[in-house]
Motif scaffolding. Structure first.
Motif, short mmCIF file in Angstrom:
data_model
loop_
_atom_site.label_atom_id
_atom_site.label_comp_id
_atom_site.label_asym_id
_atom_site.label_seq_id
_atom_site.Cartn_x
_atom_site.Cartn_y
_atom_site.Cartn_z
N GLU A 306 0.86 -1.20 0.04
CA GLU A 306 0.03 -0.01 -0.04
C GLU A 306 0.89 1.21 0.04
N ASP A 307 0.28 2.39 -0.32
CA ASP A 307 0.90 3.62 -0.52
C ASP A 307 -0.19 4.85 -0.23
N ILE A 308 0.39 5.95 -0.02
CA ILE A 308 -0.51 6.89 -0.03
C ILE A 308 0.01 8.08 -1.00
N VAL A 309 -1.30 8.75 -1.85
CA VAL A 309 -1.07 9.69 -2.51
C VAL A 309 -0.67 10.89 -2.39
N THR A 310 0.47 11.52 -2.43
CA THR A 310 0.79 12.85 -2.12
C THR A 310 1.11 13.80 -3.09
#
Length: 423
Positions: A306-310
């Motif tokens: 998983e990752d976070i959109v920045t």
């Protein structure tokens, strides 16, 4: 984008269609043969061992009931059977199961109507959910009556290539009586009496009259002995809970615990599914492009990472999503701490506050159900290539989905029909 006009979808959080074309209408499952499902498994190594791997084909059988009957005929415990995934009841399904400690010749005299067991070989380990790679579907939609069936079908098929809403289907909550998430809510709040009343009471319109009468009696009189005399014999879990309450009045937690732990855990999972559906609907309402990342969105990759959109990586995220390398996801909270980052996290927090659920509830329910609910992410859209043909006013669809994705959700987008026509 279109809002669903059906109340029984709205109350489960399935509020929108992503396409705005009229539906084809029609009916699913006029016969079980109209809905065929076959599993795609990762390589199962038949290297010898104590687990007999079998191909199970069943018609119009619910999996748990089929397993119960198989174990009864073989004289073994149900714990000795493993599988990769549950399947629709009203369908023809083909899947693999593993049976511990028996030989292929033990199946020579096995006979059960509408069930075929074919031994394939032996393996060292039991089959489990992680072994399943996906499912193939071959589905007929009958008696379509919508306008421009070919044109509207083609529009939905094209949208499926970029992403349809990955709603949990109605069968996740109960087809004729969608109350699983309501039972889960009360369990998570520690309201065991209310959980029992949601399961045993709470009559629904589409049930048989004798069942509605028994459930209403329990709601009105709260008398387990009287209700037991009215409750149909085929509702074995309701009757088991009532028997417990007759013998141990007011022990509502004990009454819940007569239900198998897997079913109890499904009530809690159903609440998380309800939460997911509502958050997804809120996202569609505010931004009908479910394949376009925004800052703060969560990404999930096929390998589970998983990752976070920045602001810094949003352009890369858009490229990955366009190429099908990842999907936007919704985090369904559980017992673990998590950081509220984007809009979808805030939606989830608001819904949990509205329903009175806390992470403490997820921790405490572990003792009751024997399973941990740490929290999990799920993709908000599903992509698939759909092959189709039209024969008069009937449509045949063939497509593949990953585990845990609902073929009826694909059909829902195409048909836009009353959910009662999709059972």
């Amino acid at each position: 984008m279109m809002k669903s006009p059906y109340k029984n979808e709205q109350i489960l959080g399935m509020e929108y269609y992503i396409t705005d074309t009229p539906g084809t209408g029609g009916h699913l499952r006029e016969t079980p043969e109209d809905f065929r499902v076959g599993e795609l498994f990762r390589d199962v190594k038949l290297t010898g061992g104590p687990h007999l791997i079998c191909e199970l084909e069943k018609t119009n059988w619910e999996l748990q009931r089929a397993v119960k009957e198989i174990t009864k005929r073989l004289g073994i415990s149900h714990k000795r059977i493993g599988w990769g995934g549950t399947k629709d009841k009203r369908a023809v399904t083909t899947q693999l199961i593993s049976i511990y400690g028996i030989k292929a010749e033990d199946l020579e005299d096995f006979h059960l109507k509408d069930i075929n067991l074919k031994p394939l070989g032996y393996a060292n380990s039991q089959l489990s959910l992680g072994d399943l790679e996906g499912n193939n579907f071959d589905i007929w939609i009958r008696d379509c009556d919508g306008p421009d069936i070919a044109g509207n079908l083609e529009s939905c098929v094209k949208t499926a290539q970029t992403g349809l809403p990955n709603y949990y289907g109605i069968q996740r909550f109960g087809v004729t009586r969608p109350v699983s998430h309501l039972v889960g809510i009360e369990m998570l709040k520690g309201n065991y009496k209310e959980a029992v009343f949601r399961y045993v009471g709470f009559p629904c319109d589409d049930e048989h009259e004798e069942t509605k009468t028994a459930r209403q009696a329990f709601e009105d009189n709260q008398d387990p002995k009287e209700t037991l005399s009215l409750m149909p014999v085929y509702l074995r879990y309701e009757r088991a809970m009532l028997h417990h309450l007759v013998e141990q009045p007011e022990d509502y937690k004990g009454a819940l615990m007569v239900i198998p732990p897997k079913l109890l855990s499904m009530f809690v999972s159903a609440y998380q599914s309800y939460l997911f559906n509502r958050v997804l609907s809120k996202r569609i309402e505010n931004s009908d492009n479910i394949s376009e990342p925004e800052t703060g969105d969560r990404l999930i990759f096929p390998d589970g990472k998983e990752d976070i959109v920045t602001e810094k990586n949003i352009r890369t995220a858009k490229v990955h999503m366009k190429r099908g390398r990842c999907s936007l996801s919704i985090y369904m909270p559980g017992s673990e701490d998590y950081e509220i980052i984007g809009e979808m996290d805030r939606y989830a927090k608001e819904i949990m506050e509205e329903t009175g659920i806390t992470k403490k509830g997820f921790s405490e329910v572990t003792e009751l159900v024997g399973a941990r609910f740490k929290g999990a992410s799920r993709a908000i859209s599903m992509r698939t290539e759909i092959d189709y043909k039209i024969s008069e006013n009937n449509i045949n669809l063939k497509f593949t989905l990953p585990p845990g994705h609902y073929a009826t959700t694909v059909c829902r987008e195409i048909m836009k029909a009353d959910p009662k026509n999709m059972i």
